[in-house]
Design a protein around this motif. Structure first.
Motif, PDB file in Angstrom:
ATOM      1  N   ALA A  14      13.308  -3.729  -0.147  1.00  0.00           N
ATOM      2  CA  ALA A  14      13.949  -4.943   0.361  1.00  0.00           C
ATOM      3  C   ALA A  14      13.128  -6.176   0.001  1.00  0.00           C
ATOM      4  O   ALA A  14      13.679  -7.208  -0.417  1.00  0.00           O
ATOM      5  CB  ALA A  14      14.128  -4.844   1.871  1.00  0.00           C
ATOM      6  N   GLU A  15      11.819  -6.096   0.170  1.00  0.00           N
ATOM      7  CA  GLU A  15      10.945  -7.223  -0.178  1.00  0.00           C
ATOM      8  C   GLU A  15      11.029  -7.537  -1.672  1.00  0.00           C
ATOM      9  O   GLU A  15      11.102  -8.694  -2.080  1.00  0.00           O
ATOM     10  CB  GLU A  15       9.496  -6.899   0.193  1.00  0.00           C
ATOM     11  CG  GLU A  15       9.210  -6.891   1.683  1.00  0.00           C
ATOM     12  CD  GLU A  15       9.233  -8.292   2.286  1.00  0.00           C
ATOM     13  OE1 GLU A  15       9.103  -9.277   1.522  1.00  0.00           O
ATOM     14  OE2 GLU A  15       9.385  -8.397   3.515  1.00  0.00           O
ATOM     15  N   LEU A  16      11.005  -6.501  -2.493  1.00  0.00           N
ATOM     16  CA  LEU A  16      11.041  -6.703  -3.940  1.00  0.00           C
ATOM     17  C   LEU A  16      12.384  -7.266  -4.388  1.00  0.00           C
ATOM     18  O   LEU A  16      12.451  -8.126  -5.272  1.00  0.00           O
ATOM     19  CB  LEU A  16      10.744  -5.386  -4.662  1.00  0.00           C
ATOM     20  CG  LEU A  16       9.299  -4.895  -4.561  1.00  0.00           C
ATOM     21  CD1 LEU A  16       9.200  -3.430  -4.979  1.00  0.00           C
ATOM     22  CD2 LEU A  16       8.375  -5.739  -5.422  1.00  0.00           C
ATOM     23  N   ASP A  17      13.478  -6.785  -3.782  1.00  0.00           N
ATOM     24  CA  ASP A  17      14.811  -7.265  -4.154  1.00  0.00           C
ATOM     25  C   ASP A  17      15.000  -8.732  -3.791  1.00  0.00           C
ATOM     26  O   ASP A  17      15.740  -9.463  -4.457  1.00  0.00           O
ATOM     27  CB  ASP A  17      15.894  -6.425  -3.470  1.00  0.00           C
ATOM     28  CG  ASP A  17      16.043  -5.055  -4.119  1.00  0.00           C
ATOM     29  OD1 ASP A  17      15.560  -4.890  -5.258  1.00  0.00           O
ATOM     30  OD2 ASP A  17      16.636  -4.160  -3.494  1.00  0.00           O
ATOM     31  N   GLN A  18      14.325  -9.182  -2.710  1.00  0.00           N
ATOM     32  CA  GLN A  18      14.466 -10.574  -2.269  1.00  0.00           C
ATOM     33  C   GLN A  18      13.577 -11.528  -3.064  1.00  0.00           C
ATOM     34  O   GLN A  18      13.737 -12.746  -2.988  1.00  0.00           O
ATOM     35  CB  GLN A  18      14.104 -10.690  -0.784  1.00  0.00           C
ATOM     36  CG  GLN A  18      15.101 -10.009   0.145  1.00  0.00           C
ATOM     37  CD  GLN A  18      14.620  -9.976   1.589  1.00  0.00           C
ATOM     38  OE1 GLN A  18      13.735 -10.737   1.963  1.00  0.00           O
ATOM     39  NE2 GLN A  18      15.185  -9.084   2.375  1.00  0.00           N
ATOM     40  N   SER A  24      10.879 -11.432 -13.264  1.00  0.00           N
ATOM     41  CA  SER A  24      10.091 -11.748 -14.464  1.00  0.00           C
ATOM     42  C   SER A  24       8.694 -11.156 -14.397  1.00  0.00           C
ATOM     43  O   SER A  24       7.840 -11.464 -15.223  1.00  0.00           O
ATOM     44  CB  SER A  24       9.988 -13.274 -14.629  1.00  0.00           C
ATOM     45  OG  SER A  24       9.370 -13.848 -13.484  1.00  0.00           O
ATOM     46  N   SER A  25       8.439 -10.307 -13.410  1.00  0.00           N
ATOM     47  CA  SER A  25       7.110  -9.747 -13.212  1.00  0.00           C
ATOM     48  C   SER A  25       7.077  -8.275 -13.599  1.00  0.00           C
ATOM     49  O   SER A  25       7.834  -7.469 -13.057  1.00  0.00           O
ATOM     50  CB  SER A  25       6.689  -9.906 -11.743  1.00  0.00           C
ATOM     51  OG  SER A  25       5.607  -9.059 -11.443  1.00  0.00           O
ATOM     52  N   ASP A  48      13.768   0.062 -14.193  1.00  0.00           N
ATOM     53  CA  ASP A  48      12.665  -0.827 -13.826  1.00  0.00           C
ATOM     54  C   ASP A  48      11.426  -0.558 -14.690  1.00  0.00           C
ATOM     55  O   ASP A  48      10.750  -1.485 -15.129  1.00  0.00           O
ATOM     56  CB  ASP A  48      12.313  -0.665 -12.342  1.00  0.00           C
ATOM     57  CG  ASP A  48      13.059  -1.648 -11.456  1.00  0.00           C
ATOM     58  OD1 ASP A  48      13.170  -2.827 -11.844  1.00  0.00           O
ATOM     59  OD2 ASP A  48      13.534  -1.239 -10.388  1.00  0.00           O
ATOM     60  N   PHE A  49      11.127   0.703 -14.943  1.00  0.00           N
ATOM     61  CA  PHE A  49       9.958   1.025 -15.768  1.00  0.00           C
ATOM     62  C   PHE A  49      10.156   0.512 -17.196  1.00  0.00           C
ATOM     63  O   PHE A  49       9.218   0.010 -17.820  1.00  0.00           O
ATOM     64  CB  PHE A  49       9.704   2.530 -15.771  1.00  0.00           C
ATOM     65  CG  PHE A  49       9.270   3.078 -14.443  1.00  0.00           C
ATOM     66  CD1 PHE A  49       8.325   2.398 -13.673  1.00  0.00           C
ATOM     67  CD2 PHE A  49       9.796   4.265 -13.953  1.00  0.00           C
ATOM     68  CE1 PHE A  49       7.920   2.892 -12.441  1.00  0.00           C
ATOM     69  CE2 PHE A  49       9.393   4.768 -12.725  1.00  0.00           C
ATOM     70  CZ  PHE A  49       8.456   4.086 -11.963  1.00  0.00           C
ATOM     71  N   GLU A  50      11.390   0.629 -17.696  1.00  0.00           N
ATOM     72  CA  GLU A  50      11.670   0.127 -19.045  1.00  0.00           C
ATOM     73  C   GLU A  50      11.495  -1.391 -19.096  1.00  0.00           C
ATOM     74  O   GLU A  50      10.928  -1.937 -20.038  1.00  0.00           O
ATOM     75  CB  GLU A  50      13.100   0.514 -19.463  1.00  0.00           C
ATOM     76  CG  GLU A  50      13.433   0.112 -20.891  1.00  0.00           C
ATOM     77  CD  GLU A  50      14.828   0.542 -21.315  1.00  0.00           C
ATOM     78  OE1 GLU A  50      15.198   0.283 -22.464  1.00  0.00           O
ATOM     79  OE2 GLU A  50      15.546   1.139 -20.481  1.00  0.00           O
ATOM     80  N   VAL A  55       8.594  -6.497 -20.509  1.00  0.00           N
ATOM     81  CA  VAL A  55       7.953  -7.757 -20.097  1.00  0.00           C
ATOM     82  C   VAL A  55       6.530  -7.820 -20.647  1.00  0.00           C
ATOM     83  O   VAL A  55       6.081  -8.842 -21.149  1.00  0.00           O
ATOM     84  CB  VAL A  55       7.944  -7.894 -18.557  1.00  0.00           C
ATOM     85  CG1 VAL A  55       7.069  -9.076 -18.130  1.00  0.00           C
ATOM     86  CG2 VAL A  55       9.377  -8.090 -18.037  1.00  0.00           C
ATOM     87  N   HIS A  56       5.823  -6.690 -20.568  1.00  0.00           N
ATOM     88  CA  HIS A  56       4.454  -6.654 -21.102  1.00  0.00           C
ATOM     89  C   HIS A  56       4.439  -6.954 -22.594  1.00  0.00           C
ATOM     90  O   HIS A  56       3.604  -7.719 -23.075  1.00  0.00           O
ATOM     91  CB  HIS A  56       3.821  -5.286 -20.851  1.00  0.00           C
ATOM     92  CG  HIS A  56       3.217  -5.145 -19.490  1.00  0.00           C
ATOM     93  ND1 HIS A  56       2.474  -6.139 -18.901  1.00  0.00           N
ATOM     94  CD2 HIS A  56       3.231  -4.116 -18.605  1.00  0.00           C
ATOM     95  CE1 HIS A  56       2.062  -5.728 -17.715  1.00  0.00           C
ATOM     96  NE2 HIS A  56       2.512  -4.502 -17.508  1.00  0.00           N
ATOM     97  N   MET A  57       5.348  -6.354 -23.338  1.00  0.00           N
ATOM     98  CA  MET A  57       5.366  -6.569 -24.779  1.00  0.00           C
ATOM     99  C   MET A  57       5.754  -8.011 -25.117  1.00  0.00           C
ATOM    100  O   MET A  57       5.252  -8.590 -26.075  1.00  0.00           O
ATOM    101  CB  MET A  57       6.329  -5.591 -25.455  1.00  0.00           C
ATOM    102  CG  MET A  57       5.949  -4.124 -25.281  1.00  0.00           C
ATOM    103  SD  MET A  57       4.204  -3.755 -25.668  1.00  0.00           S
ATOM    104  CE  MET A  57       4.203  -4.021 -27.439  1.00  0.00           C
TER     105      MET A  57
END
Length: 281
Positions: A14-18, A24-25, A48-50, A55-57
């Protein structure tokens, strides 16, 4: 992350979805992937892992220079592989968090296995086997130790035992980039190129920085007439020296290097005193 580690997975999601920042992280996607995996949403977790790796690349970073980025990037690759090779499996929280140690301090079993790698380098095969088995006594699914045993048997010329050891490790659920590479090479020696290629690609799935697996894959592709794809892999290893991951990384720290070197020397010396066979002259 605190909510996840306390076991309140739903509140963490819930925290992450909000959070606007999670979109972008890389770390945000990584943590939400862990949460979804614990909740049994393997498909959502994999997405999410993909995204974490993408994002890292996009940030064009060298993971060796940043602990947090390295942790989330490499773990995300491993989780993706785990989901791909275990379709439909429901992972427990303990199984999920165990993977997260990837770039943390080596475990006691890792340290023993690394001293086995030192013995193997010097051709002390009996000593290497002893250390790898000691590592497995501490941690039965230690990937470094299983991979080392495969190579130890192969270096002795016992290809059948190397193959049996690698297959035993896979049957026990061990998933490690070194194991895939070492077993892949043993299978390659049997000229089973299709299976060897699969294992090399699994090794790179988990750790693209595994230069040995990339070199082995390039050689296999050349042998099977796919020189254009092989050239692409050669270009990656040649153009970016920093992309090479050193399996004996802990040796770069002087104190650890001294401890490992002394351990290797003591083991080899004990083998010689007891007349151990299997040493390279």
């Amino acid at each position: 992350e605190a909510l996840l580690r306390l076991g309140d997975t739903a509140a963490a999601v819930a925290e992450l979805d909000q959070s606007v920042g999670v979109q972008s992280s890389a770390l945000g996607h990584y943590l939400r992937g862990i949460a979804r995996l614990i909740l049994g949403d393997n498909k959502g977790a994999d997405a999410d892992f993909e995204r974490c790796t993408k994002v890292h690349m996009e940030e064009d970073f060298w993971w060796q220079r940043d602990y947090e980025k390295g942790r989330s990037y490499n773990n995300a690759r491993y989780y993706h592989h785990l989901i791909k090779t275990s379709p439909g499996k429901r992972f427990s929280a303990a199984e999920v968090w165990r993977v997260d140690r990837w770039l943390r301090d080596p475990t006691p079993a890792d340290r023993v296995a690394l001293s086995g790698a030192g013995c193997l380098y010097w051709g002390a095969y009996d000593a290497a086997e002893e250390r790898y088995k000691a590592a497995l006594a501490l941690e039965p699914d230690n990937g470094i130790a299983w991979a080392g045993l495969v190579d130890t048997h192969r270096y002795r010329g016992d290809l059948a035992r190397a193959l049996a050891t690698g297959e035993e490790a896979l049957a026990k659920g061990v998933r490690h980039t070194f194991l895939y590479n070492n077993l892949g090479y043993a299978i390659y020696k049997k000229r089973d190129y299709k299976r060897a290629e699969t294992l090399y690609r699994y090794a790179l799935d988990i750790l693209p920085q595994n230069s040995q697996a990339r070199v082995n894959l390039a050689r296999l592709l050349e042998r099977t007439g796919r020189s254009e794809e092989a050239t692409g892999h050669w270009n990656i290893t040649n153009a970016a020296p920093e992309f090479v991951w050193n399996p004996l990384g802990p040796y770069k720290y002087p104190a650890l290097a001294l401890v490992y070197a002394l351990d290797v020397l003591l083991v080899i010396q004990r083998q010689r005193r007891t007349g151990g066979a299997g040493q390279r002259k």
